[in-house]
Structures are given as structure tokens and as C-alpha cells.
Design a protein around this motif. Sequence first.
Motif, PDB file in Angstrom:
ATOM      1  N   UNK A  15       0.835  -1.200   0.000  1.00  0.00           N
ATOM      2  CA  UNK A  15       0.000   0.000   0.000  1.00  0.00           C
ATOM      3  C   UNK A  15       0.875   1.257   0.000  1.00  0.00           C
ATOM      4  N   UNK A  16       2.019   1.198   0.679  1.00  0.00           N
ATOM      5  CA  UNK A  16       2.921   2.350   0.674  1.00  0.00           C
ATOM      6  C   UNK A  16       3.519   2.571  -0.707  1.00  0.00           C
ATOM      7  N   UNK A  17       3.940   1.494  -1.373  1.00  0.00           N
ATOM      8  CA  UNK A  17       4.481   1.625  -2.728  1.00  0.00           C
ATOM      9  C   UNK A  17       3.435   2.179  -3.695  1.00  0.00           C
ATOM     10  N   UNK A  21       3.848   5.673  -5.680  1.00  0.00           N
ATOM     11  CA  UNK A  21       3.800   5.712  -7.153  1.00  0.00           C
ATOM     12  C   UNK A  21       2.696   6.648  -7.632  1.00  0.00           C
ATOM     13  N   UNK A  22       1.554   6.606  -6.961  1.00  0.00           N
ATOM     14  CA  UNK A  22       0.410   7.379  -7.452  1.00  0.00           C
ATOM     15  C   UNK A  22       0.420   8.828  -6.975  1.00  0.00           C
ATOM     16  N   UNK A  23       0.869   9.078  -5.754  1.00  0.00           N
ATOM     17  CA  UNK A  23       0.823  10.436  -5.223  1.00  0.00           C
ATOM     18  C   UNK A  23       2.109  11.217  -5.506  1.00  0.00           C
ATOM     19  N   UNK A  28      -1.751   7.954 -12.354  1.00  0.00           N
ATOM     20  CA  UNK A  28      -3.115   7.734 -11.897  1.00  0.00           C
ATOM     21  C   UNK A  28      -3.410   6.235 -11.814  1.00  0.00           C
ATOM     22  N   UNK A  29      -4.565   5.914 -11.251  1.00  0.00           N
ATOM     23  CA  UNK A  29      -4.908   4.520 -10.969  1.00  0.00           C
ATOM     24  C   UNK A  29      -4.990   3.676 -12.237  1.00  0.00           C
ATOM     25  N   UNK A 124      -7.592   5.804   1.723  1.00  0.00           N
ATOM     26  CA  UNK A 124      -7.438   4.347   1.775  1.00  0.00           C
ATOM     27  C   UNK A 124      -6.102   3.996   2.430  1.00  0.00           C
ATOM     28  N   UNK A 125      -5.062   4.725   2.094  1.00  0.00           N
ATOM     29  CA  UNK A 125      -3.752   4.492   2.693  1.00  0.00           C
ATOM     30  C   UNK A 125      -3.799   4.719   4.208  1.00  0.00           C
TER      31      UNK A 125
END
Length: 189
Positions: A15-17, A21-23, A28-29, A124-125
Motif C-alpha cells: 500500500x505504501x508503494x 507511485x500514485x501520489x 493515476x490509478x 485508503x492508505x
Amino acid sequence: MWRNKPMSVGVLTTITLLWVVMEIYGYNFITVASWIAIFLFSSLFTWANIYRIIYKEEPSMSAIGISESTATEMARWVTETSEDATRRVFKVGAQSEWYVFAATVAGLWLLSIIGNSSDLLTLVFIGTVAGMIVPVFWVKYDYKIREHGKRLQVQSKRLYSMIDEKVLQTLRTKVNVQPSKEVKEKKAE
């Protein structure tokens, strides 16, 4: 899940990775999901071709599937979970004490404020990290948490009775609510 340390570390790392990557990198997703799907399909394609070369036959996919008992268990779990959620919502909305309702409304209001200032991925994180950390603290400090909860409950009841005594009773006397004739007749009998 939080007691299984390797799984907890794996979930937190994943979840951290994804969040980084996304933030941080700005993907984007859809992009990340496409990359994961490309990796999975490429791996499956490579495995199937290597299997054909080594064993001189097509790989058998007959073992892949969901059994009827598994599907029934999943349906039963979904049904029980949705019924339990419905019961909890009804209990908080219609049957609980006022402070449970007030705490629920305050929590939802706080969640709406947080949601307004953040995006879904970050929520979610944070929820995943909190879901992995809060049970550890609950097990470690269960007695102290319950003690503070009872103390807050007593203080809130005292505050409500004080407000009821000073404000609501004053309003009732100013309005001068008189019992109806039917109530007076019933008391006389």
C-alpha cells in the motif's frame, strides 16, 4: 491479519508503494492498474509458452475455477455482512443512547471534512495503516481505553442532566405547559 507479521509487512509495503507511485510520482490509478495487468498477462503468456516447449502439450486450465461450496460461502458471508451492517445502522439511528448517535454523527462529519481535503487514495492508505496499528494499541491498552470511555460517558450524562436542569426546565416553565384534560381525568381516577 495484524498478528501475522509477514503479511502485515507485505500489506503495508504494497500500500505504501502504491501510494508513493500514485501520489509522489503522479501516476493515476488506470495507468498503474494497466501496468499490473500487462505484467500478469505477460507472465502468463511466457509461462504457457515455456510449458508447451518443455512438456509438448497445452497447459490444462481445468483446475482453475470456483467451486460451488466456495461460491455459496461467499454469498452467505456477503449476506451476513450486509444484514449485520443494516442492523448496526438501525441500532445507532433508532435504538441507541443519544451520545452514541451524537458520536456517530460527529465521526461522519469529521470524515466528510477529511474527505473534502484529501483524495480517496490517501484516505485508503491512512485507513489501511490505521487498521493495522489500532488493533495493536487496543490489545495493549484495552483496560485504559475502556476506563476513559466510561469516564467520558459519565461526564456526558452529567453535562446532559445539567443542561436539562438549567435550560430545558427553564424553557418548560416559561412556556407553562399544562397537562390536557384527559391526563387530569386519568390522574383523578
